[in-house]
Design an enzyme around this catalytic site. Structure first.
Site, mmCIF file in Angstrom:
data_model
loop_
_atom_site.group_PDB
_atom_site.id
_atom_site.type_symbol
_atom_site.label_atom_id
_atom_site.label_comp_id
_atom_site.label_asym_id
_atom_site.label_seq_id
_atom_site.Cartn_x
_atom_site.Cartn_y
_atom_site.Cartn_z
ATOM 1 N N ASP A 93 0.907 -1.304 0.068
ATOM 2 C CA ASP A 93 0.029 0.084 -0.071
ATOM 3 C C ASP A 93 0.683 1.258 0.225
ATOM 4 O OD1 ASP A 93 -2.442 -1.205 -0.187
ATOM 5 O OD2 ASP A 93 -2.628 -1.498 1.926
ATOM 6 N N ASP A 150 -6.941 -5.141 -4.208
ATOM 7 C CA ASP A 150 -6.608 -3.595 -3.659
ATOM 8 C C ASP A 150 -5.350 -3.006 -4.350
ATOM 9 O OD1 ASP A 150 -7.769 -5.360 -1.810
ATOM 10 O OD2 ASP A 150 -7.861 -3.871 -0.071
#
Ligand code: GLY
Length: 369
Positions: A93, A150
């Site tokens: 991320d 994601d």
């Protein structure tokens, strides 16, 4: 919708002008709203959502040209770049974290240190690539083979790095990961899995996990939004029509599950009760749908985005200047309450404001060079 989007953005700017200084005063990175701003419940400023606050500040700066928001974005960016030192807490991320902070600052101001820091983050993401065919999501020793939907959003950082440096390696890795995602995450009905576990030595698919959805084989709505917007960005970044086709398949699945009130169930396969809403999913999907409309001229995508945004504006915006956080009824996960259930969460506000900015034509498109 154009008028209400313009009005909503104006009100968002005013709300944030009143409430963002509380975060600045205590030099923190907001995660959750309420009576006051709260930090992320895990991992301090290394938690994956840290970039959304500066990203939101850049969006508000573009919409208002109030330089206070720029200063606040830079304050938050400094907290995030300090996290490079933690290293072991960072994961895939870094795309969300540093594209919306350093990447945004470089894009909007040309700041050279921000460029270096975003390239540093892109190199960390490259270091997570397993040549068996995927980018490793998390750091736990028993999750060496985990990849998650994601990550499609994080790939924009790699495409950005190739564009900036002229070095094709970043984009090549992003495409390998994308093609693995096409093969192993996208289901025949257009939905996507949240987590797929691969054999880290061979790249063979081992199994899918439920992740933040209600069970294996279910359709966690934010995962669908990541897939919808992520494949759309992949097409924008590469021009490759196979990613546009994938984005349309996920979008059609998402649109078929939009509720009549415009709110979004946390999982499209969840039981009727208890009601569990995740408006972050709707806000993020609206961003992808608006981009899909721009790319295809298919009016159904814009109409769907407007249904979502109208629903959020009508039912789930807290415009009070006495409370922190704008979008209500955001839920981090179907099964785990620790990160927030039916509350304001910073990336809900980010995607809601990004969607409004797209309709108002102030979006700086932080996911693209
Ligand atoms: N990237 C994790 C989430 O969407 O909650």
């Amino acid at each position: 919708m154009r008028n209400s989007a313009c009005d909503a953005m104006q009100r968002a700017v005013e709300k944030y002008r009143a409430t963002a200084p509380f975060a600045a005063k205590s030099n923190m990175l907001p995660y959750r709203g309420g009576d006051k701003w709260l930090s992320a419940p895990f991992d301090g400023n290394s938690w994956w959502t840290g970039g959304f606050w500066p990203g939101l500040m850049w969006q508000l700066w573009e919409a208002s040209k109030d330089d206070w928001f720029m200063g606040e974005a830079i304050r938050a960016e400094d907290l995030l770049t300090a996290e490079f030192r933690t290293f072991e807490r960072l994961n895939h991320d870094v795309g969300f974290m540093y594209l919306l902070s350093c990447g945004a600052r470089y894009k909007l101001t040309g700041d050279r240190q921000a460029r270096v820091d975003a390239l540093h983050a892109a190199s960390l993401l490259m270091g997570r690539f397993n040549p068996a065919g995927f980018i490793r999501a998390w750091n736990e020793p028993d999750r060496t083979g985990y990849a998650i939907i994601d990550c499609l959003m994080n790939l924009s950082l790699l495409f950005w790095a190739s564009d900036i440096t002229g070095d094709p390696r970043f984009a090549r890795v992003a495409r390998i990961h994308l093609d693995t995602t096409l093969r192993h995450f996208l289901r025949p009905d257009g939905s996507v899995c949240h987590i797929v576990e691969f054999d880290p030595n061979t790249g063979a698919r081992v199994r899918a996990h439920a992740g933040q959805g209600c069970g294996p084989g279910s359709a966690w709505s934010r995962g669908q939004a990541w897939g919808l917007y992520g494949f759309t960005l992949a097409h924008i970044n590469t021009g490759d029509v196979k990613y546009l086709d994938a984005a349309r398949r996920v979008a059609d699945f998402f649109v078929a599950h939009i509720r009549s009130d415009g709110l979004t169930d946390c999982d499209f396969a969840q039981p009727a009760t208890p009601e569990r809403i995740d408006n972050i999913a709707g806000a993020c999907a609206a961003c992808g749908l608006i981009e899909l409309h721009r790319l295809t001229d298919d009016a159904a995508y814009l109409a769907a985005a407007e249904t979502l945004l109208d629903g959020l504006i009508e039912h789930c915006c807290d415009w009070s200047k006495d409370t922190c956080g704008l979008l209500t009824r955001c839920t981090a996960s179907y099964r785990d309450d620790a990160a927030g259930v039916h509350t304001s969460i910073v990336y809900g506000d980010y995607f809601f404001v990004e969607a409004l900015a797209k309709l108002n034509r102030t979006d700086p498109m932080l996911w693209r060079r």
